[in-house]
Design a protein around this motif. Structure first.
Motif, PDB file in Angstrom:
ATOM      1  N   ASN A   1      -8.182   7.743  -1.238  1.00 11.44           N
ATOM      2  CA  ASN A   1      -8.912   7.022  -2.277  1.00 11.44           C
ATOM      3  C   ASN A   1     -10.371   7.470  -2.217  1.00 11.44           C
ATOM      4  O   ASN A   1     -11.228   6.745  -1.722  1.00 11.44           O
ATOM      5  CB  ASN A   1      -8.820   5.507  -2.087  1.00 11.44           C
ATOM      6  CG  ASN A   1      -7.501   4.948  -2.568  1.00 11.44           C
ATOM      7  OD1 ASN A   1      -7.121   5.173  -3.714  1.00 11.44           O
ATOM      8  ND2 ASN A   1      -6.796   4.240  -1.698  1.00 11.44           N
TER       9      ASN A   1
ATOM     10  N   ALA B   1      -2.358   6.887   4.875  1.00 14.23           N
ATOM     11  CA  ALA B   1      -2.056   5.624   4.209  1.00 14.23           C
ATOM     12  C   ALA B   1      -3.319   5.083   3.557  1.00 14.23           C
ATOM     13  O   ALA B   1      -4.440   5.423   3.950  1.00 14.23           O
ATOM     14  CB  ALA B   1      -1.513   4.611   5.213  1.00 14.23           C
ATOM     15  N   GLU B   2      -3.132   4.218   2.571  1.00 16.36           N
ATOM     16  CA  GLU B   2      -4.274   3.636   1.878  1.00 16.36           C
ATOM     17  C   GLU B   2      -5.060   2.680   2.768  1.00 16.36           C
ATOM     18  O   GLU B   2      -6.253   2.478   2.556  1.00 16.36           O
ATOM     19  CB  GLU B   2      -3.808   2.937   0.606  1.00 16.36           C
ATOM     20  CG  GLU B   2      -3.315   3.915  -0.454  1.00 16.36           C
ATOM     21  CD  GLU B   2      -2.899   3.235  -1.726  1.00 16.36           C
ATOM     22  OE1 GLU B   2      -3.268   3.742  -2.820  1.00 16.36           O
ATOM     23  OE2 GLU B   2      -2.196   2.210  -1.657  1.00 16.36           O
TER      24      GLU B   2
ATOM     25  N   ARG C   1       7.376  11.683   2.901  1.00 18.52           N
ATOM     26  CA  ARG C   1       7.713  11.004   1.643  1.00 18.52           C
ATOM     27  C   ARG C   1       6.756   9.847   1.396  1.00 18.52           C
ATOM     28  O   ARG C   1       6.455   9.070   2.319  1.00 18.52           O
ATOM     29  CB  ARG C   1       9.152  10.502   1.685  1.00 18.52           C
ATOM     30  CG  ARG C   1      10.181  11.628   1.847  1.00 18.52           C
ATOM     31  CD  ARG C   1      11.592  11.094   1.757  1.00 18.52           C
ATOM     32  NE  ARG C   1      12.572  12.178   1.828  1.00 18.52           N
ATOM     33  CZ  ARG C   1      13.195  12.544   2.941  1.00 18.52           C
ATOM     34  NH1 ARG C   1      12.953  11.923   4.073  1.00 18.52           N
ATOM     35  NH2 ARG C   1      14.083  13.525   2.923  1.00 18.52           N
ATOM     36  N   LEU C   2       6.313   9.720   0.165  1.00 15.71           N
ATOM     37  CA  LEU C   2       5.417   8.636  -0.213  1.00 15.71           C
ATOM     38  C   LEU C   2       6.230   7.354  -0.396  1.00 15.71           C
ATOM     39  O   LEU C   2       7.211   7.330  -1.149  1.00 15.71           O
ATOM     40  CB  LEU C   2       4.680   9.002  -1.495  1.00 15.71           C
ATOM     41  CG  LEU C   2       3.406   8.214  -1.812  1.00 15.71           C
ATOM     42  CD1 LEU C   2       2.357   8.417  -0.728  1.00 15.71           C
ATOM     43  CD2 LEU C   2       2.856   8.628  -3.167  1.00 15.71           C
ATOM     44  N   ARG C   3       5.799   6.286   0.307  1.00 14.52           N
ATOM     45  CA  ARG C   3       6.515   5.020   0.270  1.00 14.52           C
ATOM     46  C   ARG C   3       5.524   3.863   0.106  1.00 14.52           C
ATOM     47  O   ARG C   3       4.340   3.984   0.400  1.00 14.52           O
ATOM     48  CB  ARG C   3       7.297   4.797   1.573  1.00 14.52           C
ATOM     49  CG  ARG C   3       8.352   5.864   1.862  1.00 14.52           C
ATOM     50  CD  ARG C   3       9.576   5.649   1.018  1.00 14.52           C
ATOM     51  NE  ARG C   3      10.717   6.418   1.464  1.00 14.52           N
ATOM     52  CZ  ARG C   3      11.307   7.364   0.766  1.00 14.52           C
ATOM     53  NH1 ARG C   3      10.841   7.706  -0.427  1.00 14.52           N
ATOM     54  NH2 ARG C   3      12.369   7.988   1.231  1.00 14.52           N
ATOM     55  N   GLU C   4       6.036   2.724  -0.341  1.00 17.85           N
ATOM     56  CA  GLU C   4       5.272   1.480  -0.301  1.00 17.85           C
ATOM     57  C   GLU C   4       5.505   0.824   1.061  1.00 17.85           C
ATOM     58  O   GLU C   4       6.659   0.674   1.486  1.00 17.85           O
ATOM     59  CB  GLU C   4       5.703   0.547  -1.429  1.00 17.85           C
ATOM     60  CG  GLU C   4       5.188   0.965  -2.809  1.00 17.85           C
ATOM     61  CD  GLU C   4       3.671   0.822  -2.917  1.00 17.85           C
ATOM     62  OE1 GLU C   4       3.096  -0.074  -2.260  1.00 17.85           O
ATOM     63  OE2 GLU C   4       3.064   1.621  -3.674  1.00 17.85           O
ATOM     64  N   GLN C   5       4.415   0.460   1.716  1.00 18.49           N
ATOM     65  CA  GLN C   5       4.491  -0.130   3.050  1.00 18.49           C
ATOM     66  C   GLN C   5       3.661  -1.409   3.102  1.00 18.49           C
ATOM     67  O   GLN C   5       2.678  -1.562   2.359  1.00 18.49           O
ATOM     68  CB  GLN C   5       3.951   0.859   4.093  1.00 18.49           C
ATOM     69  CG  GLN C   5       4.766   2.136   4.244  1.00 18.49           C
ATOM     70  CD  GLN C   5       6.024   1.922   5.031  1.00 18.49           C
ATOM     71  OE1 GLN C   5       5.995   1.669   6.235  1.00 18.49           O
ATOM     72  NE2 GLN C   5       7.169   2.012   4.352  1.00 18.49           N
TER      73      GLN C   5
ATOM     74  N   MET D   1       0.837  -1.192   0.000  1.00 17.40           N
ATOM     75  CA  MET D   1       0.000   0.000   0.000  1.00 17.40           C
ATOM     76  C   MET D   1       0.873   1.244   0.000  1.00 17.40           C
ATOM     77  O   MET D   1       2.024   1.205   0.435  1.00 17.40           O
ATOM     78  CB  MET D   1      -0.905   0.029   1.228  1.00 17.40           C
ATOM     79  CG  MET D   1      -0.152   0.249   2.538  1.00 17.40           C
ATOM     80  SD  MET D   1      -1.199   0.585   3.950  1.00 17.40           S
ATOM     81  CE  MET D   1       0.025   1.008   5.194  1.00 17.40           C
ATOM     82  N   ARG D   2       0.317   2.354  -0.461  1.00 16.51           N
ATOM     83  CA  ARG D   2       1.026   3.632  -0.401  1.00 16.51           C
ATOM     84  C   ARG D   2       0.771   4.295   0.955  1.00 16.51           C
ATOM     85  O   ARG D   2      -0.346   4.248   1.470  1.00 16.51           O
ATOM     86  CB  ARG D   2       0.559   4.557  -1.511  1.00 16.51           C
ATOM     87  CG  ARG D   2       0.856   4.086  -2.929  1.00 16.51           C
ATOM     88  CD  ARG D   2       0.392   5.125  -3.928  1.00 16.51           C
ATOM     89  NE  ARG D   2      -0.988   5.529  -3.652  1.00 16.51           N
ATOM     90  CZ  ARG D   2      -1.480   6.744  -3.880  1.00 16.51           C
ATOM     91  NH1 ARG D   2      -0.714   7.698  -4.384  1.00 16.51           N
ATOM     92  NH2 ARG D   2      -2.745   7.011  -3.629  1.00 16.51           N
TER      93      ARG D   2
ATOM     94  N   ALA E   1      -0.046  12.177  -2.159  1.00 17.64           N
ATOM     95  CA  ALA E   1       1.325  12.501  -2.553  1.00 17.64           C
ATOM     96  C   ALA E   1       1.698  13.948  -2.244  1.00 17.64           C
ATOM     97  O   ALA E   1       2.890  14.295  -2.269  1.00 17.64           O
ATOM     98  CB  ALA E   1       1.517  12.231  -4.044  1.00 17.64           C
TER      99      ALA E   1
ATOM    100  N   GLU F   1       0.751  -3.771   4.217  1.00 20.64           N
ATOM    101  CA  GLU F   1      -0.601  -3.469   4.677  1.00 20.64           C
ATOM    102  C   GLU F   1      -0.797  -4.028   6.075  1.00 20.64           C
ATOM    103  O   GLU F   1      -0.468  -5.185   6.348  1.00 20.64           O
ATOM    104  CB  GLU F   1      -1.627  -4.059   3.720  1.00 20.64           C
ATOM    105  CG  GLU F   1      -3.043  -3.643   4.029  1.00 20.64           C
ATOM    106  CD  GLU F   1      -3.993  -4.018   2.904  1.00 20.64           C
ATOM    107  OE1 GLU F   1      -4.975  -4.732   3.182  1.00 20.64           O
ATOM    108  OE2 GLU F   1      -3.725  -3.607   1.758  1.00 20.64           O
TER     109      GLU F   1
END
Length: 325
Positions: free
Chosen positions: A324, A94-95, A16-20, A1-2, A301, A22
Motif C-alpha cells: 500500500n 501482507a497489508e 497465492r493472494l488470500r484474505e486473512q 486483509m490481503r 499480487a 488481521e
C-alpha cells in the motif's frame, strides 16, 4: 486483509493472494500498515523447501516498512501512525504485519518509506560482516561474493566508510559489473575463476577478508584466496552445497580464521544485540548517505514474479513488493 500465503512448498506459483484475519498485537508487539515489503533470498528458500518455516500455511516476508497501526501492552517507544521498518520472522507479504517492538525501528532521518524498506535485514548484515564478524581494519583489503546483490551492494559502501584499502567484488554476469563499481568496489570479477583474477590483481597475496554467501566450491576458493592471517565469513549458502569442514591442515599454514553470521540467528538468540547492531547500521544511512537502490518493484499480487526474478540471478540490489505505497 490481503496477504500472500504459501499452502505448499514449491515453485513461485505456490504464492497465492488470500484474505486473512488481521493480526492483533500482543504484549511487546506492534502491527504495521505495510507500505512496502522487502524480497529476500531466504524467502525464496522458505517458499521452495521450508527454510525457517515452522508450519504450513504461512505468509512470507522478513521486512516491512509502513506506519504503526496498533501497539501491544508495554510498548511505549513506538506510537500509532509512526513511520517504521521492522525485521520479521515472517508475515511481511501482507497489508498488516505483526512485529516485535524490539525489532521495529524508526525510519532513518532523510529516508522515505520506500528507501527504508530495503534496509532491515541487509544493512545490519553488512555492518556486522565488516565490523564484528569480519573485524575489518582500516587499510585492509576484502573480497565480496555477490557484489551486486542486496548485501553486496551495502558491503561496498560500508567497507569504504570503514577505510578498506581495496574492495574486490564477484558477480555472476558482465551486466552487473558497472552497477557494483558504482557502489564502492574498486575492481569486479566475473565468473567462477575469480580466484585466478584476484591472484593477478593482488600479485598473489590475496585479501585480508573474504565474505561469502554462495557456499560450496565458491566458499573454498574464497578461503584459499586469503592472505596470511586472513578471515573468511560465510553469511549464506545460496548454492545449496553441503557444508564445508575446515581442518587444522586447511587453516594452519596461513593462520586463517573462518566464521559465519546470520541476521535471523542473531534476532532469535539476542534481540538486544540485534537492536544495537541495527541502530549503528541505520546511522550510516542517516549520516553517511548509505543507500540500497530499489531496482524492481511489484504489486503484492505479483509476488511470484518477484521471486522468479530473484531466482533468475539477473536482478541487482533490492526488490520490493508495493503493498500500500
Amino acid at each position: 486483509m490481503r496477504a500472500v500465503v504459501v499452502e505448499e512448498f514449491g515453485t513461485p506459483e505456490v504464492l497465492r493472494l488470500r484474505e486473512q484475519p488481521e493480526p492483533v498485537p500482543g504484549p511487546g508487539q506492534v502491527t504495521i500498515a505495510t507500505a512496502y515489503a522487502g524480497v529476500n533470498f531466504a524467502e525464496i528458500l522458505g517458499r521452495s523447501n521450508g527454510y525457517r518455516v515452522s508450519s504450513l500455511p504461512f505468509v512470507p516476508g522478513l521486512e516491512a516498512a509502513g506506519l504503526v497501526r496498533a501497539v501491544g501492552e508495554g510498548v511505549t517507544e513506538l506510537q500509532v501512525g509512526q513511520p517504521v521498518v521492522a525485521l520479521l520472522s515472517g508475515g511481511g507479504y501482507a497489508e498488516t504485519a505483526l512485529a516485535e517492538a524490539a525489532q521495529t525501528f524508526a525510519v532513518p532521518q532523510g529516508l522515505e518509506l520506500r528507501e527504508a524498506a530495503a534496509l532491515p535485514s541487509v544493512l545490519p548484515t553488512a555492518y556486522a560482516l565488516i565490523h564484528h564478524a569480519g573485524r575489518l581494519r582500516a587499510g585492509e583489503s576484502l573480497l565480496v561474493q555477490g557484489a551486486a546483490g542486496g548485501v553486496g551492494s551495502a558491503l561496498g559502501q560500508v567497507a569504504r566508510i570503514a577505510g578498506a584499502s581495496r574492495i574486490y567484488g564477484v558477480v555472476s554476469h558482465p551486466d552487473k559489473v558497472k552497477y557494483a563499481l558504482e557502489l564502492g568496489y574498486d575492481e569486479v570479477f566475473v565468473g567462477t575463476d575469480f580466484d585466478r583474477q584476484l591472484a593477478e590483481a593482488t600479485g598473489g597475496r590475496g585479501v585480508d577478508l573474504a565474505l561469502d554467501s554462495v557456499g560450496g566450491d565458491t566458499w573454498q576458493r574464497s578461503v584459499a584466496s586469503l592472505a596470511r592471517y586472513g578471515r573468511a565469513v560465510a553469511f549464506g549458502n545460496a548454492g545449496g552445497a553441503a557444508p564445508w569442514t575446515a581442518t587444522f591442515a586447511d587453516l594452519a599454514p596461513k593462520a586463517l580464521s573462518v566464521s559465519a553470521f546470520s541476521i535471523l540467528g542473531l534476532a532469535a538468540a539476542d534481540p538486544a544485540a540485534l537492536r544495537a547492531l541495527t541502530t549503528a547500521a541505520f546511522a550510516l544511512a542517516a549520516t553517511e548517505g548509505v543507500r540500497l537502490p530499489v531496482t524492481a518493484e511489484f504489486p503484492l499480487a505479483e509476488a511470484a514474479e518477484a521471486h522468479r526474478l530473484v531466482e533468475s540471478r539477473s536482478s541487482t540490489c533490492k526488490l520490493l513488493l508495493a503493498v500500500n505505497p
